[in-house]
Each structure stands twice: as structure tokens, then as C-alpha cells.
Design an enzyme around this catalytic site. Structure first.
Site, PDB file in Angstrom:
ATOM      1  N   SER A   1     -13.078  -3.421   0.603  1.00  0.00           N
ATOM      2  CA  SER A   1     -13.439  -2.795   1.887  1.00  0.00           C
ATOM      3  C   SER A   1     -14.954  -2.682   1.993  1.00  0.00           C
ATOM      4  CB  SER A   1     -12.851  -1.381   1.984  1.00  0.00           C
ATOM      5  OG  SER A   1     -11.473  -1.403   1.764  1.00  0.00           O
TER       6      SER A   1
ATOM      7  N   LYS B   1      -4.460   6.297   8.125  1.00  0.00           N
ATOM      8  CA  LYS B   1      -5.306   6.601   6.962  1.00  0.00           C
ATOM      9  C   LYS B   1      -6.042   7.904   7.232  1.00  0.00           C
ATOM     10  CE  LYS B   1      -9.085   4.624   4.200  1.00  0.00           C
ATOM     11  NZ  LYS B   1      -8.720   5.203   2.906  1.00  0.00           N
TER      12      LYS B   1
ATOM     13  N   ARG C   1       0.865  -1.184   0.000  1.00  0.00           N
ATOM     14  CA  ARG C   1       0.000   0.000   0.000  1.00  0.00           C
ATOM     15  C   ARG C   1       0.895   1.226   0.000  1.00  0.00           C
ATOM     16  NH1 ARG C   1      -2.234   3.465   3.911  1.00  0.00           N
ATOM     17  NH2 ARG C   1      -4.318   4.250   3.409  1.00  0.00           N
TER      18      ARG C   1
HETATM   19  C1  LIG Z   1      -7.382  -5.388   4.284  1.00  0.00           C
HETATM   20  C2  LIG Z   1      -7.752  -3.992   3.977  1.00  0.00           C
HETATM   21  N1  LIG Z   1      -8.947  -3.541   4.364  1.00  0.00           N
HETATM   22  C3  LIG Z   1      -9.301  -2.272   4.106  1.00  0.00           C
HETATM   23  C4  LIG Z   1      -8.442  -1.438   3.422  1.00  0.00           C
HETATM   24  C5  LIG Z   1      -8.834  -0.025   3.100  1.00  0.00           C
HETATM   25  O1  LIG Z   1      -9.026   0.141   1.702  1.00  0.00           O
HETATM   26  P1  LIG Z   1      -9.590   1.553   1.174  1.00  0.00           P
HETATM   27  O2  LIG Z   1     -10.865   1.803   1.872  1.00  0.00           O
HETATM   28  O3  LIG Z   1      -9.617   1.513  -0.303  1.00  0.00           O
HETATM   29  O4  LIG Z   1      -8.494   2.581   1.656  1.00  0.00           O
HETATM   30  P2  LIG Z   1      -6.964   2.671   1.215  1.00  0.00           P
HETATM   31  O5  LIG Z   1      -6.211   1.601   1.936  1.00  0.00           O
HETATM   32  O6  LIG Z   1      -6.873   2.476  -0.268  1.00  0.00           O
HETATM   33  O7  LIG Z   1      -6.528   4.033   1.626  1.00  0.00           O
HETATM   34  C6  LIG Z   1      -7.206  -1.957   3.026  1.00  0.00           C
HETATM   35  N2  LIG Z   1      -6.301  -1.215   2.349  1.00  0.00           N
HETATM   36  N3  LIG Z   1      -6.885  -3.236   3.305  1.00  0.00           N
HETATM   37  C1  TZP Z   2      -5.805   1.202   5.454  1.00  0.00           C
HETATM   38  C2  TZP Z   2      -6.831   1.343   6.501  1.00  0.00           C
HETATM   39  N1  TZP Z   2      -8.149   1.168   6.209  1.00  0.00           N
HETATM   40  C3  TZP Z   2      -8.947   1.334   7.253  1.00  0.00           C
HETATM   41  S1  TZP Z   2      -8.088   1.759   8.636  1.00  0.00           S
HETATM   42  C4  TZP Z   2      -6.601   1.682   7.804  1.00  0.00           C
HETATM   43  C5  TZP Z   2      -5.302   1.981   8.443  1.00  0.00           C
HETATM   44  C6  TZP Z   2      -4.794   0.841   9.302  1.00  0.00           C
HETATM   45  O1  TZP Z   2      -3.542   1.162   9.845  1.00  0.00           O
HETATM   46  P1  TZP Z   2      -3.201   0.965  11.400  1.00  0.00           P
HETATM   47  O2  TZP Z   2      -3.100  -0.499  11.630  1.00  0.00           O
HETATM   48  O3  TZP Z   2      -1.878   1.650  11.569  1.00  0.00           O
HETATM   49  O4  TZP Z   2      -4.275   1.638  12.182  1.00  0.00           O
END
Ligand SMILES: Cc1ncc(COP(=O)(O)OP(=O)(O)O)c(N)n1
Ligand code: TZP
Ligand code: MG
Length: 221
Positions: A118, A147, A46
Site C-alpha cells: 500500500s 476499513k 483479507r
Molecule cells: C490491493 C490493496 N491495496 C491496499 C490495501 C490496504 O492494505 P493495508 O493498508 O495494509 O490495510 P489492510 O487491508 O491490511 O487493513 C489492500 N489490502 N489491498
Molecule cells: C482494504 C482497503 N484499503 C484501503 S480502502 C480499503 C477498503 C476497500 O473496501 P471497499 O471496496 O468496500 O471500499
């Protein structure tokens, strides 16, 4: 329909590291190696946020991380970017509600790659399953600093709501999860935890991953 084995996907959810270069002050390749040594079961590349790599540097890092995963039998998932996933022969793609349409992603990646979507509600979860999702990422479970545009916190109740509605597809909780809160996420019905900062940002990445693995396995025993 697609061909991935749901039980294999469920097992892969257990300790899911999500990481890009901005999530660590260390070499991300070494962080991934240490996390694998600690017991992660799945990895998502990511590469986004302030200071994220772009272009050739991003592609090069994707390949290096992809190779480490291949060497250790850990599936490699790409976040958001379907063409990058195809380019580096990833094992799957994760898309959110604001990303490419999940059904189109399924058509592009074919039946043999994992599709994660998601979901923040029963309706989003049902749509994702119809589009061919292999698993759902549900969150945030807790407040997160990883995020900027995160959805409102759902808590483990967000997972429990999906299960109560009969949604049986593999589910991973994400957002602010620590080893101490893993049990609550699993008890709500998740198959595993997806983690950025508590593993990628740890001083001892291997030990952090091992603590998550122990917490998850303790709930599955
Ligand atoms: C395993 C997993 N779950 C949720 C997310 C979040 O995806 P998204 O809502 O598209 O947000 P971004 O990660 O793209 O900012 C994820 N990456 N992985
Ligand atoms: C990518 C993402 N999607 C929902 S919360 C999140 C961030 C998760 O990162 P952390 O484990 O540091 O809270
Ligand atoms: Mg996304």
C-alpha cells in the site's frame, strides 16, 4: 531482483477482489466462484475486522478459497500474514505501511511470488519499489466503510500524482470504488480496481463483478 513479469502483474490488477468472511452474508467460497464467473482477475484473502475467523477456521477458509483460485487460474494473494501465505502456497502477499517491512517480506517469499504494498504518497511508492514491490495498492479512492482505520481519501488524484512523478509500476486503486467510478480511477493511471463491498456485498456477485470487468475493459480498449 525478482522474476515476475510486470505486464502479467498489470493484467492481473484489472478487477481485484479483496474479501474475508466478514465482507459477505453468503458463503465466501460461493461468492468467490461467482466473482470469478463475472470476470475478476485477482483475489486477496483479507480475513480481518470484527467477527473475523482465527486459527484453524481461518486456515481452512484460506485453503478452500486458495483451491477455488487454483481451479480457475486466478492468482491468490494473502493480506498481511506472510506465514499464512507461505502455508497455503499463495501466489503473493499484500502488506501496508503498518505491516511487516516490505523488503523482509520479499526476502521471505522469494522472487516468484507477487508482493503488493500500500502506498499513499510518492515517497511511500518509491520505498515500496526499492523493497521489491510488484504492484502498489493506492487509496482510499473514495470514502469506504470496509476499513475502519483507512487513510484520508486520496481520490484518483492520488494515482495521478504517482504517475506524474514517473512511477510506472503496476497500480491498483482501492476504496469505495463502484462500477460508475472505475473510469475515473483508470483515467488517473491505475491498471485496475480493488474492491470489497461493491462485489462481495452485492446480491448478485457475478453481475457486480461483470460490471467492473466491463468498466475496466472499456477504459483499456
Ligand atoms: C490491493 C490493496 N491495496 C491496499 C490495501 C490496504 O492494505 P493495508 O493498508 O495494509 O490495510 P489492510 O487491508 O491490511 O487493513 C489492500 N489490502 N489491498
Ligand atoms: C482494504 C482497503 N484499503 C484501503 S480502502 C480499503 C477498503 C476497500 O473496501 P471497499 O471496496 O468496500 O471500499
Ligand atoms: Mg495490511
Amino acid at each position: 531482483m525478482h522474476e515476475l513479469n510486470a505486464e502479467a502483474v498489470r493484467r492481473a490488477m484489472q478487477v481485484y477482489l479483496v474479501m474475508g468472511s466478514v465482507n459477505t452474508t453468503q458463503d465466501p467460497v460461493e461468492v468467490l466462484r461467482q466473482a470469478i464467473a463475472g470476470g475478476i482477475t485477482l483475489f486477496q484473502f483479507r480475513e480481518k475486522g470484527t467477527g473475523a475467523l482465527v486459527g484453524e477456521a481461518r486456515l481452512a477458509l484460506a485453503w478452500r478459497l486458495r483451491e477455488v483460485c487454483s481451479q480457475h487460474g486466478i492468482p491468490f494473494i494473502v493480506n498481511d500474514d506472510v506465514e499464512l501465505a507461505v502455508a497455503v502456497e499463495a501466489d503473493g502477499v499484500h502488506v501496508g505501511q503498518d505491516d511487516a517491512d516490505a523488503a523482509l517480506v520479499r526476502a521471505r517469499i522469494g522472487a516468484g511470488r507477487m508482493l503488493g504494498v500500500s502506498a499513499h504518497s510518492v515517497e511511500e511508492a518509491r520505498r515500496a519499489m526499492q523493497a521489491g514491490a510488484d504492484y502498489l495498492g493506492v487509496g482510499p479512492m473514495y470514502p469506504t466503510r470496509s476499513k475502519a482505520d483507512a487513510h484520508a481519501v486520496l481520490g484518483p488524484a492520488g494515482v495521478a500524482e504517482l504517475r506524474a512523478a514517473g512511477i510506472a509500476v503496476p497500480v491498483v486503486g482501492i476504496g469505495g470504488i463502484t462500477p460508475d467510478t472505475t473510469a475515473a480511477v483508470m483515467a488517473a493511471g491505475a491498471d485496475g480496481v480493488a474492491v470489497i463491498s461493491a462485489i462481495a456485498g452485492a446480491a448478485d456477485v457475478r453481475a457486480a463483478a461483470a460490471r467492473f470487468a466491463a468498466a475496466v475493459l472499456g477504459m483499456l480498449a
